[in-house]
Design a protein around this motif. Structure first.
Motif, PDB file in Angstrom:
ATOM      1  N   TRP A   1      -3.561  -1.995  16.732  1.00 43.16           N
ATOM      2  CA  TRP A   1      -2.398  -2.847  16.989  1.00 43.16           C
ATOM      3  C   TRP A   1      -1.150  -2.004  17.221  1.00 43.16           C
ATOM      4  CZ3 TRP A   1       1.472  -2.225  13.507  1.00 43.16           C
ATOM      5  CH2 TRP A   1       1.168  -1.918  12.177  1.00 43.16           C
TER       6      TRP A   1
ATOM      7  N   GLY B   1      -8.273  -8.073   5.358  1.00 43.28           N
ATOM      8  CA  GLY B   1      -9.676  -8.336   5.036  1.00 43.28           C
ATOM      9  C   GLY B   1     -10.140  -7.451   3.885  1.00 43.28           C
TER      10      GLY B   1
ATOM     11  N   GLY C   1     -12.856 -10.153  10.052  1.00 45.65           N
ATOM     12  CA  GLY C   1     -11.798  -9.147  10.149  1.00 45.65           C
ATOM     13  C   GLY C   1     -11.825  -8.201   8.967  1.00 45.65           C
ATOM     14  N   THR C   2     -11.750  -6.922   9.272  1.00 47.89           N
ATOM     15  CA  THR C   2     -11.805  -5.900   8.222  1.00 47.89           C
ATOM     16  C   THR C   2     -10.662  -4.894   8.369  1.00 47.89           C
ATOM     17  OG1 THR C   2     -13.433  -4.735   9.570  1.00 47.89           O
ATOM     18  CG2 THR C   2     -14.288  -6.080   7.773  1.00 47.89           C
ATOM     19  N   GLY C   3      -9.465  -5.430   8.651  1.00 44.74           N
ATOM     20  CA  GLY C   3      -8.249  -4.605   8.584  1.00 44.74           C
ATOM     21  C   GLY C   3      -7.766  -4.621   7.138  1.00 44.74           C
TER      22      GLY C   3
ATOM     23  N   LEU D   1     -20.623  -6.945  14.061  1.00 44.14           N
ATOM     24  CA  LEU D   1     -20.440  -7.658  15.337  1.00 44.14           C
ATOM     25  C   LEU D   1     -20.617  -6.750  16.547  1.00 44.14           C
ATOM     26  CD1 LEU D   1     -17.442 -10.007  14.438  1.00 44.14           C
ATOM     27  CD2 LEU D   1     -19.885 -10.500  14.391  1.00 44.14           C
TER      28      LEU D   1
ATOM     29  N   LEU E   1       5.144  -7.547  11.374  1.00 49.55           N
ATOM     30  CA  LEU E   1       3.809  -8.145  11.260  1.00 49.55           C
ATOM     31  C   LEU E   1       3.979  -9.552  10.706  1.00 49.55           C
ATOM     32  CD1 LEU E   1       2.285  -4.927   9.760  1.00 49.55           C
ATOM     33  CD2 LEU E   1       1.479  -5.966  11.876  1.00 49.55           C
TER      34      LEU E   1
ATOM     35  N   ALA F   1      -9.008 -12.990   8.897  1.00 47.07           N
ATOM     36  CA  ALA F   1      -8.102 -11.868   8.572  1.00 47.07           C
ATOM     37  C   ALA F   1      -7.960 -11.069   9.857  1.00 47.07           C
ATOM     38  CB  ALA F   1      -8.684 -11.031   7.447  1.00 47.07           C
ATOM     39  N   THR F   2      -7.535 -11.760  10.904  1.00 48.43           N
ATOM     40  CA  THR F   2      -7.647 -11.219  12.265  1.00 48.43           C
ATOM     41  C   THR F   2      -6.357 -10.596  12.792  1.00 48.43           C
ATOM     42  OG1 THR F   2      -7.489 -13.541  12.892  1.00 48.43           O
ATOM     43  CG2 THR F   2      -9.635 -12.509  13.094  1.00 48.43           C
ATOM     44  N   GLY F   3      -5.369 -10.430  11.930  1.00 48.57           N
ATOM     45  CA  GLY F   3      -4.223  -9.596  12.302  1.00 48.57           C
ATOM     46  C   GLY F   3      -3.068 -10.322  12.966  1.00 48.57           C
TER      47      GLY F   3
ATOM     48  N   LYS G   1      -5.823   4.124  13.523  1.00 50.34           N
ATOM     49  CA  LYS G   1      -5.655   2.717  13.151  1.00 50.34           C
ATOM     50  C   LYS G   1      -5.163   2.784  11.714  1.00 50.34           C
ATOM     51  CE  LYS G   1      -8.539  -0.541  14.907  1.00 50.34           C
ATOM     52  NZ  LYS G   1      -9.754  -1.225  15.348  1.00 50.34           N
ATOM     53  N   ARG G   2      -4.346   1.846  11.320  1.00 54.03           N
ATOM     54  CA  ARG G   2      -3.775   1.904   9.978  1.00 54.03           C
ATOM     55  C   ARG G   2      -4.892   1.991   8.931  1.00 54.03           C
ATOM     56  NH1 ARG G   2       1.386   1.349   7.278  1.00 54.03           N
ATOM     57  NH2 ARG G   2       0.950   0.464   5.254  1.00 54.03           N
TER      58      ARG G   2
ATOM     59  N   ASP H   1       0.827  -1.210   0.000  1.00 53.22           N
ATOM     60  CA  ASP H   1       0.000   0.000   0.000  1.00 53.22           C
ATOM     61  C   ASP H   1       0.862   1.262   0.000  1.00 53.22           C
ATOM     62  OD1 ASP H   1       0.881  -0.126   2.573  1.00 53.22           O
ATOM     63  OD2 ASP H   1      -1.106  -0.241   3.509  1.00 53.22           O
TER      64      ASP H   1
ATOM     65  N   ILE I   1     -11.509 -16.498  19.300  1.00 48.74           N
ATOM     66  CA  ILE I   1     -12.965 -16.620  19.210  1.00 48.74           C
ATOM     67  C   ILE I   1     -13.369 -17.980  19.758  1.00 48.74           C
ATOM     68  CG2 ILE I   1     -14.954 -16.613  17.640  1.00 48.74           C
ATOM     69  CD1 ILE I   1     -13.281 -14.935  15.704  1.00 48.74           C
TER      70      ILE I   1
ATOM     71  N   LYS J   1      -1.972 -13.540  14.691  1.00 48.02           N
ATOM     72  CA  LYS J   1      -2.675 -13.678  15.964  1.00 48.02           C
ATOM     73  C   LYS J   1      -3.621 -14.865  15.826  1.00 48.02           C
ATOM     74  CE  LYS J   1      -6.016 -10.851  16.949  1.00 48.02           C
ATOM     75  NZ  LYS J   1      -7.069 -10.240  17.705  1.00 48.02           N
TER      76      LYS J   1
ATOM     77  N   ARG K   1     -15.957  -6.356  13.198  1.00 50.53           N
ATOM     78  CA  ARG K   1     -16.052  -5.860  14.582  1.00 50.53           C
ATOM     79  C   ARG K   1     -15.896  -4.345  14.593  1.00 50.53           C
ATOM     80  NH1 ARG K   1     -12.554  -8.837  19.038  1.00 50.53           N
ATOM     81  NH2 ARG K   1     -10.859  -7.705  18.040  1.00 50.53           N
TER      82      ARG K   1
HETATM   83  O1  N01 Z   1      -4.868  -7.007  10.691  1.00 53.61           O
HETATM   84  P1  N01 Z   1      -5.657  -5.885  11.527  1.00 53.61           P
HETATM   85  P2  N01 Z   1      -4.527  -7.063   9.139  1.00 53.61           P
HETATM   86  N1  N01 Z   1     -13.455 -11.198  16.305  1.00 53.61           N
HETATM   87  O2  N01 Z   1      -5.220  -6.089  12.926  1.00 53.61           O
HETATM   88  C1  N01 Z   1     -10.563  -8.167  13.438  1.00 53.61           C
HETATM   89  C2  N01 Z   1      -0.360  -4.490   7.300  1.00 53.61           C
HETATM   90  N2  N01 Z   1      -0.948  -4.949   6.075  1.00 53.61           N
HETATM   91  O3  N01 Z   1      -3.870  -8.330   8.873  1.00 53.61           O
HETATM   92  O4  N01 Z   1     -10.388  -3.808  14.778  1.00 53.61           O
HETATM   93  C3  N01 Z   1     -13.779 -10.383  15.294  1.00 53.61           C
HETATM   94  O5  N01 Z   1      -5.488  -4.569  10.942  1.00 53.61           O
HETATM   95  C4  N01 Z   1     -10.164  -6.805  13.860  1.00 53.61           C
HETATM   96  O6  N01 Z   1     -11.210  -6.141  14.501  1.00 53.61           O
HETATM   97  P3  N01 Z   1     -10.890  -4.966  15.595  1.00 53.61           P
HETATM   98  C5  N01 Z   1      -0.979  -3.158   7.669  1.00 53.61           C
HETATM   99  O7  N01 Z   1      -0.030  -2.401   8.338  1.00 53.61           O
HETATM  100  C6  N01 Z   1      -0.646  -4.240   4.973  1.00 53.61           C
HETATM  101  O8  N01 Z   1      -5.711  -6.712   8.327  1.00 53.61           O
HETATM  102  O9  N01 Z   1      -9.816  -5.523  16.492  1.00 53.61           O
HETATM  103  N3  N01 Z   1     -12.909  -9.649  14.619  1.00 53.61           N
HETATM  104  C7  N01 Z   1      -9.766  -6.207  12.536  1.00 53.61           C
HETATM  105  O10 N01 Z   1     -10.876  -5.806  11.805  1.00 53.61           O
HETATM  106  C8  N01 Z   1      -2.095  -3.590   8.566  1.00 53.61           C
HETATM  107  O11 N01 Z   1      -2.570  -2.593   9.419  1.00 53.61           O
HETATM  108  C9  N01 Z   1      -1.186  -4.608   3.796  1.00 53.61           C
HETATM  109  O12 N01 Z   1     -12.180  -4.729  16.259  1.00 53.61           O
HETATM  110  C10 N01 Z   1     -11.624  -9.728  14.985  1.00 53.61           C
HETATM  111  C11 N01 Z   1      -9.125  -7.402  11.841  1.00 53.61           C
HETATM  112  O13 N01 Z   1      -9.617  -8.549  12.472  1.00 53.61           O
HETATM  113  C12 N01 Z   1      -1.470  -4.729   9.285  1.00 53.61           C
HETATM  114  O14 N01 Z   1      -0.688  -5.399   8.317  1.00 53.61           O
HETATM  115  C13 N01 Z   1      -2.061  -5.655   3.707  1.00 53.61           C
HETATM  116  C14 N01 Z   1     -11.215 -10.556  16.041  1.00 53.61           C
HETATM  117  C15 N01 Z   1      -7.645  -7.412  11.970  1.00 53.61           C
HETATM  118  O15 N01 Z   1      -7.140  -6.302  11.335  1.00 53.61           O
HETATM  119  C16 N01 Z   1      -2.443  -5.708   9.870  1.00 53.61           C
HETATM  120  O16 N01 Z   1      -3.504  -5.888   8.968  1.00 53.61           O
HETATM  121  C17 N01 Z   1      -2.374  -6.363   4.846  1.00 53.61           C
HETATM  122  C18 N01 Z   1     -12.181 -11.304  16.697  1.00 53.61           C
HETATM  123  N4  N01 Z   1     -11.863 -12.097  17.724  1.00 53.61           N
HETATM  124  C19 N01 Z   1      -1.797  -6.002   6.017  1.00 53.61           C
HETATM  125  N5  N01 Z   1      -9.867 -10.409  16.182  1.00 53.61           N
HETATM  126  C20 N01 Z   1      -0.829  -3.804   2.637  1.00 53.61           C
HETATM  127  O17 N01 Z   1      -1.653  -3.292   1.951  1.00 53.61           O
HETATM  128  C21 N01 Z   1      -9.488  -9.519  15.254  1.00 53.61           C
HETATM  129  N6  N01 Z   1     -10.540  -9.112  14.535  1.00 53.61           N
HETATM  130  C22 N01 Z   1       0.596  -3.583   2.401  1.00 53.61           C
END
Ligand code: N01
Length: 865
Positions: A500, A196, A191-193, A357, A151, A385-387, A335-336, A64, A159, A155, A215
């Motif tokens: 995070w 997701g 997960g919608t980071g 949620l 990263l 896609a829970t990070g 948040k990112r 990104d 759940i 995690k 969430r």
């Molecule tokens: O992880 P995240 P990611 N029940 O932690 C949800 C980099 N990256 O892998 O916000 C339900 O951002 C959680 O919800 P909440 C980038 O720096 C870069 O997507 O905790 N939901 C969230 O929505 C990024 O920031 C690229 O309430 C649960 C999601 O899961 C970092 O990596 C691409 C849950 C996790 O989102 C991490 O991104 C991908 C539960 N028990 C990643 N636990 C590029 O584009 C967690 N969630 C380069």
């Protein structure tokens, strides 16, 4: 190097340097080490190079940061030989790039794949690390480098019932190598980071039904992906070295123009125009830089946040779904944020559904799917896609035991402590690449990785050249860096989010802001200064002997440093070289550029009778119903500059924080009216206010006398005069970085005499205008020389980098010694002028809050009349 263990992929028993990880960091680290002639071996659990890009193979995975910038800059030939096909390259293309790099420099021969370092123990006797691999081998190394990524440790989904599910399960951070076909399947994404948001549109293209469990809604802007941007390519082609150098010295690792447009003050059309430009640019740093204050000012931030929400509402057809997708629980950027391709549009597809949620939480995962409090869902596949356990997770997941037997996990129980994000006390010779408290995840990672590796490689080379073999940060240097990192974060909105970045996504993880937010440029400068100052803050040891130049590399508050840099860049003439009229005009012009301070209930101007004519005053009334306590306030300006409104932002702030009516009085100034005119006016003004308290809306008996700098001196003197005259009654005094004595020989005069706005030379100029030599020692000019017993309780604020610091401290001590209740507040990292720069120097706010609280603690009960 001596070899032992498993055949062709033999693991060496001993190397100079062991590196964990073979992603962007590990590869370049190996390259540098080899170039310097160190024996080195890298280990990676993966089957090949790539790090993040090896594991995150989910559909839609891309960088990104524009790929032209998300590339190594160390070898111009490498850059010329590689062409990116897209603005944001896909995971396979980035992985191919890293494989190309590994081949080009023949790096794989020094990497062992499929091997994890499980434990590392420091052996003080040999000054080496002993590593244990997942294959049971032991490796001894002088230096141990964790290039394991920020990263890289997914995690485990926390759940209920997650192990019970019998269908297909996928984790974005550990995606299978074979293509996953979702055609015709009922799929869930949890997960919608960023992960997701990237995979949801692509999974939706195949799946028969897609259910997204959200969430927390996340901010996302369209990437507008396509060919690499021609303007960037042109800039690179024209001056590749210049472009890379500009990236190295930029705020975020990409050369972008920073704006000076404030969201708070910009007109609506300018706001819209800037936002639309950023939305169209499809770049993180554009949307994070719409306004210069959106990262620190909630009002400015909310403007951007709401404009993004408007976009979401315009894209998503179903109003309820749109509203559920609108982030409202955290400031934008804290948040990112994500870059997406058709993410919000995906929710308009008939087979895609959002489950909020927050409204209907998950109860459990079942054998067949997911139960929320309202519904049972059945799925053929669930994608988590829970990070990640970010930044510290990969470091403490290895059992690292340092000098003295302490593990890294134990040391960091309450949060990471590092020096420059590179090393940590108690763990000699252990380097972290993009560790906590370095810019890392807040920057273009590749630029930050290269900077860390170059610094580390240069350091190892230097140790070898100087016949040293042990390096460890000192506790003082580490504590200083941890404090500075926290100071940088605390002036932003970032700590407000459950992100995070804050460790908030992992249950039980300490809530600490993990990366360094002071900027790539500021960080690079700090690292450079450390190196140039004899590796300041590191204890060095070896056959050549031991040495240490201990110290703290950054002690000034970060926003104060920005003010100082700005002022230095303006090249203004020193005030003491001006004539009085010019100095006054200059002071007024400078004050006019400052934010006005918070709105109060009412501001009125009037005059009060002084000993030699009327004195103008400005009154600031709180918005609450009166009566209120009264504060008589005397402005700063060295008895020469200023007026009843020159400290307006501070007076407004004081009024709101204390809930008091603040009356700022314009006393007579020097050189027209020299000593003791100002002191006489101040005393007369306080007498008048006490006599007219009720009419001013004050509570009788609750009169505070306050002042800043020379005004602080007048406040202190007034209290002495009132005591000697038997009245009026003064409940408390507030002395903000006050002048208390005419002795200009104190240590703070020499230590802080230059470079911190109020200089020793300027103070001399002020004194010369105000009082002759014979008068200066008079307690009516130097209150420290007066009798202090029987004075009202005092709040004394001193600033660390102020020439007046020591005389302020001396006054606080002398008051206490004379039996006066004193609250002495030492403003760490502040200068003489920064505490009054309301809304410009944000780090001053907690000091002013403490000041107001201290004044409140001295407030007597209202007098019953
Ligand atoms: O992880 P995240 P990611 N029940 O932690 C949800 C980099 N990256 O892998 O916000 C339900 O951002 C959680 O919800 P909440 C980038 O720096 C870069 O997507 O905790 N939901 C969230 O929505 C990024 O920031 C690229 O309430 C649960 C999601 O899961 C970092 O990596 C691409 C849950 C996790 O989102 C991490 O991104 C991908 C539960 N028990 C990643 N636990 C590029 O584009 C967690 N969630 C380069």
């Amino acid at each position: 190097m001596a070899m032992s263990g498993n055949g062709s992929a033999a693991v060496p028993a001993e190397v100079d340097v062991a590196v964990v990880g073979a992603g962007f960091s590990g590869l370049y680290m190996l390259y540098r080490l080899r170039e310097l002639g160190f024996s080195a071996m890298a280990f990676d659990e993966a089957g090949d190079v790539g790090g993040t890009w090896y594991w995150n193979r989910y559909p839609g995975a891309r960088c990104d940061i524009p790929t032209t910038d998300y590339s190594y800059g160390f070898d111009p030939q490498l850059e010329k030989d590689w062409t990116w096909s897209e603005k944001y390259a896909t995971q396979p293309e980035i992985l191919a790039y890293l494989q190309h790099v590994a081949d080009r420099y023949d790096l794989r021969r020094d990497i062992r794949f499929g091997i994890r370092i499980t434990a590392a123990v420091w052996d003080e006797a040999s000054r080496r690390w002993r590593l244990r691999t997942s294959h049971g081998d032991e490796v001894s190394c002088r230096y141990y480098i964790m290039a394991s990524g920020c990263l890289s440790l997914p995690k485990t989904p926390d759940i209920e019932g997650v192990d019970r599910y019998r269908g297909e399960v996928y984790l974005t951070g550990r995606w299978p190598h074979d293509r996953v076909d979702f055609s015709g399947k009922r799929v869930a994404v949890v997960g919608t980071g960023s992960s997701g948001i990237q995979c949801i549109p692509l999974i939706a293209r195949e799946a028969a039904r897609l259910t997204v469990f959200q969430r927390t809604p996340n901010f996302s802007v369209p990437a507008h992906n396509g060919a690499p941007p021609p303007d960037r390519l042109a800039r690179l082609a024209a001056d590749r070295d210049g472009y890379r150098e500009a990236a190295r010295w930029s705020r975020g690792g990409i050369p972008v123009e920073l704006t000076d447009v404030s969201g708070v003050t910009a007109p609506e059309d300018v706001r819209r125009q800037r936002f639309e430009g950023a939305w169209q640019a499809g770049e993180l740093f554009a949307i994070l830089g719409v306004f210069n204050d959106q990262g620190v000012n909630p009002v400015s931030n909310e403007l951007v946040a709401e404009m993004i929400r408007e976009k979401i509402r315009a894209i998503v057809s179903d109003p309820d779904t749109a509203e559920a997708l609108c982030p409202k629980d955290h400031p934008f950027g804290t948040k990112r944020p994500c870059l997406d391709t058709s993410y919000f549009e995906t929710f308009n597809l008939p087979h895609v559904r959002l489950v909020d949620l927050r409204r209907t939480p998950i109860v459990t995962v079942t054998e067949a799917g997911i139960n929320t409090v309202e519904e049972s869902f059945e799925f053929d596949a669930i994608v988590f896609a829970t990070g990640f356990d970010a930044m510290t997770g990969p470091l403490v997941s290895v059992a690292v035991t340092g000098a003295g037997g302490v593990t890294l996990e134990d040391k960091w129980e309450h949060g990471p402590a590092t020096y420059l994000g590179l090393m940590t006390t108690g763990f000699p010779n252990l380097f972290m690449i993009t560790g906590p408290q370095s810019p890392s995840v807040l920057s273009n990672m590749v630029v930050s990785i290269e900077q860390h590796i170059d610094w580390t490689a240069d350091c190892l080379q230097r140790l070898r050249a100087e016949n040293l073999d042990r390096i460890e940060p000192t506790p003082l240097a580490e504590a200083g860096w941890v404090q500075h990192s926290r100071d940088c974060a605390d002036i932003t909105l970032y700590p407000r989010a459950n992100s995070w970045y804050m460790g908030a996504n992992v249950p039980g993880k300490p809530r600490v802001f993990l990366p360094y937010i002071g900027g790539v440029d500021a960080y690079r400068r700090a690292c450079q200064e450390v190196a140039e100052n004899g590796l300041m803050g590191f204890r060095l040891d070896g056959p050549a002997g031991a040495r240490c130049h201990d110290g703290v590399i950054r002690r000034i508050q970060p926003d104060v440093a920005i003010v100082l840099d700005l002022m230095a860049s303006l090249g203004l003439p020193p005030v003491e070289t001006m004539n009085v009229a010019d100095a006054r005009a200059f002071a007024e012009a400078t004050a006019a550029t400052m934010p006005p301070g918070p709105a109060v209930g009412e501001i009125t101007d009037a005059v009060l009778p002084g000993p030699a004519g009327d004195l103008a005053y400005r009154l600031y009334r709180p918005p609450s119903a009166g009566p209120h306590p009264l504060i008589a306030y005397f402005h700063g300006g060295g008895w020469v500059l200023g007026s009843q409104h020159s400290d307006e932002p501070f007076c407004r702030d004081l009024c709101l924080r204390t809930g008091a009516v603040v009356i700022s009085v314009n006393y007579r100034h020097a050189p027209e009216d020299r000593f003791p005119a100002a002191a006489d006016d101040a005393f007369a003004a306080v007498q008048w206010m006490a006599a007219n308290a009720a009419g001013l809306g004050g509570i009788p008996g609750q009169l505070t006398v306050a002042g800043w700098s020379a005004g602080g001196s007048l406040a202190a003197i007034t209290c002495q005069l009132a005591r000697d005259a038997g009245g009026p009654d003064i409940a408390s005094q507030l002395l903000l970085t006050p002048v208390t004595d005419c002795d200009l020989g104190r240590a703070s005069y020499s230590g802080n005499g230059e470079g911190f706005v109020l200089t020793a030379a300027l103070m001399r100029w002020f004194w010369d205008h105000y009082a002759g030599e014979a008068d200066r020692a008079n307690p009516k000019a130097s209150p420290l020389r007066g009798t202090l017993a029987g004075l009202p309780p005092a709040v004394v604020v001193t600033a660390e980098f102020d020439p007046l610091r020591d005389e302020g401290e001396a006054y606080a001590e002398a008051l206490a010694a004379a039996g006066v209740p004193v609250r002495h507040i030492r403003a760490r990292g502040h200068i003489h002028t920064s505490l009054t720069m309301v809304d410009a120097v944000i780090s001053g706010a907690p000091v002013r809050a403490e000041m107001a609280e201290a004044l409140g603690s001295f407030r007597p009960a209202p007098v019953q009349i």
